[in-house]
Design an enzyme around this catalytic site. Structure first.
Site, PDB file in Angstrom:
ATOM      1  N   HIS A  21     -39.911  -0.359  17.003  1.00  0.00           N
ATOM      2  CA  HIS A  21     -38.879  -0.980  18.195  1.00  0.00           C
ATOM      3  C   HIS A  21     -37.387  -0.446  17.612  1.00  0.00           C
ATOM      4  O   HIS A  21     -36.874  -1.156  16.879  1.00  0.00           O
ATOM      5  CB  HIS A  21     -39.085  -2.296  18.248  1.00  0.00           C
ATOM      6  CG  HIS A  21     -38.184  -3.174  19.308  1.00  0.00           C
ATOM      7  ND1 HIS A  21     -38.855  -3.967  20.329  1.00  0.00           N
ATOM      8  CD2 HIS A  21     -36.956  -3.030  19.783  1.00  0.00           C
ATOM      9  CE1 HIS A  21     -37.839  -4.368  21.035  1.00  0.00           C
ATOM     10  NE2 HIS A  21     -36.701  -3.692  20.657  1.00  0.00           N
ATOM     11  N   HIS A  23     -33.850   1.421  19.567  1.00  0.00           N
ATOM     12  CA  HIS A  23     -33.246   1.914  20.809  1.00  0.00           C
ATOM     13  C   HIS A  23     -32.748   3.341  20.581  1.00  0.00           C
ATOM     14  O   HIS A  23     -31.652   3.032  19.724  1.00  0.00           O
ATOM     15  CB  HIS A  23     -32.459   1.068  21.483  1.00  0.00           C
ATOM     16  CG  HIS A  23     -33.329  -0.264  21.982  1.00  0.00           C
ATOM     17  ND1 HIS A  23     -33.507  -0.025  23.391  1.00  0.00           N
ATOM     18  CD2 HIS A  23     -34.053  -1.300  21.402  1.00  0.00           C
ATOM     19  CE1 HIS A  23     -34.114  -1.614  23.598  1.00  0.00           C
ATOM     20  NE2 HIS A  23     -34.313  -1.878  22.451  1.00  0.00           N
ATOM     21  N   ASP A  25     -30.387   4.331  22.044  1.00  0.00           N
ATOM     22  CA  ASP A  25     -28.769   4.322  22.497  1.00  0.00           C
ATOM     23  C   ASP A  25     -28.074   3.162  21.613  1.00  0.00           C
ATOM     24  O   ASP A  25     -26.850   2.815  21.734  1.00  0.00           O
ATOM     25  CB  ASP A  25     -28.397   4.126  24.133  1.00  0.00           C
ATOM     26  CG  ASP A  25     -29.568   2.958  24.488  1.00  0.00           C
ATOM     27  OD1 ASP A  25     -30.486   2.688  24.045  1.00  0.00           O
ATOM     28  OD2 ASP A  25     -28.838   2.457  25.727  1.00  0.00           O
ATOM     29  N   GLY A 183     -33.311  -4.994  28.648  1.00  0.00           N
ATOM     30  CA  GLY A 183     -32.246  -5.559  29.484  1.00  0.00           C
ATOM     31  C   GLY A 183     -32.084  -7.081  29.268  1.00  0.00           C
ATOM     32  O   GLY A 183     -33.002  -7.822  28.569  1.00  0.00           O
ATOM     33  N   HIS A 210     -40.154  -6.187  26.313  1.00  0.00           N
ATOM     34  CA  HIS A 210     -39.156  -7.050  25.761  1.00  0.00           C
ATOM     35  C   HIS A 210     -39.554  -8.521  26.479  1.00  0.00           C
ATOM     36  O   HIS A 210     -39.172  -8.901  27.453  1.00  0.00           O
ATOM     37  CB  HIS A 210     -37.808  -6.691  26.035  1.00  0.00           C
ATOM     38  CG  HIS A 210     -37.230  -5.675  25.239  1.00  0.00           C
ATOM     39  ND1 HIS A 210     -37.471  -4.426  25.369  1.00  0.00           N
ATOM     40  CD2 HIS A 210     -36.501  -5.772  24.168  1.00  0.00           C
ATOM     41  CE1 HIS A 210     -36.666  -3.612  24.474  1.00  0.00           C
ATOM     42  NE2 HIS A 210     -36.094  -4.543  23.496  1.00  0.00           N
ATOM     43  N   GLU A 213     -37.364 -13.224  23.543  1.00  0.00           N
ATOM     44  CA  GLU A 213     -36.118 -13.122  22.663  1.00  0.00           C
ATOM     45  C   GLU A 213     -35.243 -14.025  23.120  1.00  0.00           C
ATOM     46  O   GLU A 213     -34.780 -14.908  22.512  1.00  0.00           O
ATOM     47  CB  GLU A 213     -35.755 -11.644  22.779  1.00  0.00           C
ATOM     48  CG  GLU A 213     -34.495 -11.050  21.997  1.00  0.00           C
ATOM     49  CD  GLU A 213     -33.769  -9.709  22.572  1.00  0.00           C
ATOM     50  OE1 GLU A 213     -34.087  -9.131  23.480  1.00  0.00           O
ATOM     51  OE2 GLU A 213     -33.076  -9.219  21.774  1.00  0.00           O
ATOM     52  N   ASP A 310     -34.623  -2.378  15.972  1.00  0.00           N
ATOM     53  CA  ASP A 310     -33.979  -2.789  17.302  1.00  0.00           C
ATOM     54  C   ASP A 310     -32.701  -1.805  17.535  1.00  0.00           C
ATOM     55  O   ASP A 310     -32.747  -0.747  18.306  1.00  0.00           O
ATOM     56  CB  ASP A 310     -33.488  -4.082  17.619  1.00  0.00           C
ATOM     57  CG  ASP A 310     -33.278  -4.690  18.884  1.00  0.00           C
ATOM     58  OD1 ASP A 310     -34.081  -3.713  19.823  1.00  0.00           O
ATOM     59  OD2 ASP A 310     -32.895  -5.612  19.454  1.00  0.00           O
TER      60      ASP A 310
HETATM   61  O1  LIG Z   1     -32.714  -6.232  22.170  1.00  0.00           O
HETATM   62  C1  LIG Z   1     -32.660  -5.988  23.087  1.00  0.00           C
HETATM   63  N1  LIG Z   1     -33.150  -6.873  24.262  1.00  0.00           N
HETATM   64  C2  LIG Z   1     -33.055  -6.517  25.484  1.00  0.00           C
HETATM   65  N2  LIG Z   1     -32.644  -5.005  25.970  1.00  0.00           N
HETATM   66  C3  LIG Z   1     -32.207  -4.302  24.648  1.00  0.00           C
HETATM   67  C4  LIG Z   1     -32.198  -4.850  23.479  1.00  0.00           C
HETATM   68  N3  LIG Z   1     -31.747  -3.778  22.829  1.00  0.00           N
HETATM   69  C5  LIG Z   1     -31.127  -2.795  23.682  1.00  0.00           C
HETATM   70  N4  LIG Z   1     -31.522  -3.201  25.088  1.00  0.00           N
HETATM   71  C6  LIG Z   1     -31.308  -2.444  26.305  1.00  0.00           C
HETATM   72  C7  LIG Z   1     -29.911  -1.815  26.152  1.00  0.00           C
HETATM   73  C8  LIG Z   1     -30.315  -0.484  26.451  1.00  0.00           C
HETATM   74  O2  LIG Z   1     -29.305   0.268  26.862  1.00  0.00           O
HETATM   75  C9  LIG Z   1     -31.695  -0.501  26.649  1.00  0.00           C
HETATM   76  C10 LIG Z   1     -32.477   1.029  26.420  1.00  0.00           C
HETATM   77  O3  LIG Z   1     -32.449   1.341  25.231  1.00  0.00           O
HETATM   78  O4  LIG Z   1     -32.128  -1.379  26.221  1.00  0.00           O
HETATM   79 ZN   LIG Z   2     -34.995  -4.005  21.868  1.00  0.00          ZN
END
Ligand SMILES: O=c1[nH]cnc2c1ncn2[C@H]1C[C@H](O)[C@@H](CO)O1
Ligand SMILES: [Zn+2]
Length: 372
Positions: A21, A23, A25, A183, A210, A213, A310
């Protein structure tokens, strides 16, 4: 738990690690954000040196709210709108993970966020895959081999999940291992995207969601029971379905007499992996501190726990640092970290023989050296 020797960050770098896990970006180098902003004319960055920018991301993300945490992605997504930028970020991601001792990673991103300057969804995915392949090649040359796969994320507030699921299936034999929904969780339950999940199941494809959380058990219940998720992104609120005996605390390591509710039992029985992200959970306010993170309770109760980053930029972290934080909070030793790493490799969206090979040829020999 095994009370291992005192670890340093350098020791944790030596351990083979598996990351499920992370991301794309959320893991850019601060200097790269600045370079790409300059190249593309993006003038809204809140700082103009790598150190100041790193500090800004870590502080702004440390907000106690998932919604505000997510606002920081506006800056990284803004500079990831060309094929060259996407490839560079992906290449550096693979290199940075390999340098940190990660041997297998599934890195996720949302293709729909990278089409603002006219790229098609296919072009976005192709650029990222090319970057990962370059990064893997460089890591191999440096003697730190890593395998990187990607997961395609659909944003849960948007309505493109079926399209992104189809994209993931189409790129399934070219480095895309699965699908994800991310998101803001509140108000956007996973069941909004049932069409995508039904399609993926019909294609024998893998996905994670997701859930659990920012929002609690109902979100986990939907993800598991209605959507049929293979893994839970975070799932930290699983703890809400567990009643600990009075007086149980971190010192009481075995948690005898813990009572599991129906969802917790189902997740544990089915060995549904939890992609736990300790530092991120503290920043978004899902937990108060690493020491109070349910990681240890869940590990002791033999849930299939995995350790994850994350967003390395927003949390100013690495896999090694997450290991170190868990070691400091719960006294884990190498046997524990091997278990969490094998848990992660077993949960990867790779074929069974590939997972087994990584466990037998890379992970166990690596820990054997450390435990030797
Ligand atoms: O931890 C998270 N929870 C929900 N959404 C998340 C988390 N970390 C990143 N994101 C979102 C923001 C990014 O733009 C998107 C794609 O990686 O996923
Ligand atoms: Zn995430």
């Amino acid at each position: 738990m095994t009370n291992g020797p005192d670890f340093t960050l350098a020791d944790c770098v030596l351990a083979p690690k598996v990351l499920l896990h992370d991301h794309l970006d959320g893991g850019l180098r601060p200097g790269t954000v600045l370079d790409l902003a300059r190249e593309t004319g993006y003038d809204k960055l809140p700082a103009d040196t790598p150190d100041a920018l790193a500090e800004w991301f870590a502080t702004a993300a440390d907000s106690g709210s998932l919604e505000r945490y997510l606002e920081t992605f506006a800056h990284t997504v803004a500079v990831m709108q060309t094929s060259a930028a996407l490839s560079r970020v992906a290449r550096e991601c693979a290199e940075d993970l390999a340098t940190d001792g990660v041997v297998y990673a599934e890195v996720r991103f949302a293709p729909e966020l990278h089409t603002e300057h006219g790229l098609t969804l296919d072009q976005v995915v192709e650029a990222v895959l090319a970057g990962f392949a370059e990064g893997e090649a460089r890591a191999r040359e440096l003697g730190r081999p890593i395998v990187v796969r990607c997961l395609l994320t659909a944003m849960r507030h948007a309505a493109r999940s079926r399209e992104i699921a189809e994209l993931a299936v189409r790129f399934g034999d070219r480095g895309v291992a699965g699908f994800d929904i991310a998101g803001a969780e509140a108000g956007n339950p996973p069941s909004r995207h049932l069409d995508a999940f039904d399609y993926l199941r019909g294609q024998n494809s893998h996905f994670t969601i997701h859930a659990g959380e920012a929002f609690g058990l109902p979100s986990i219940h939907e993800a598991v029971s209605f959507c049929g998720t293979d893994r839970l992104g975070h799932g930290v609120r699983m703890i809400d379905d567990i009643t600990l005996p009075p007086g149980a605390g971190p010192a009481d390591h075995s948690y005898p007499g813990a009572q599991l509710g129906a969802i917790a039992n189902y997740v544990r029985d089915k060995r549904i992996p939890l992609e736990l992200c300790p530092s991120s959970n503290v920043q978004t306010g899902a937990v108060a501190s690493i020491a109070e993170h349910p990681f240890n309770v869940l590990a002791q109760l033999r849930f299939r726990v995995t350790v994850n980053t994350d967003n390395r930029l927003m949390s100013n972290t690495t896999m090694s640092r997450e290991f170190l934080l868990l070691h400091e909070a719960f006294g884990y030793g190498w046997a524990d970290f091997q278990r969490f790493t094998v848990n992660a490799m077993k949960s990867a969206f790779l074929h069974f023989d590939q997972r087994l090979e990584m466990i037998d040829e890379v992970i166990k020999p690596g820990y054997a050296v450390l435990m030797g």
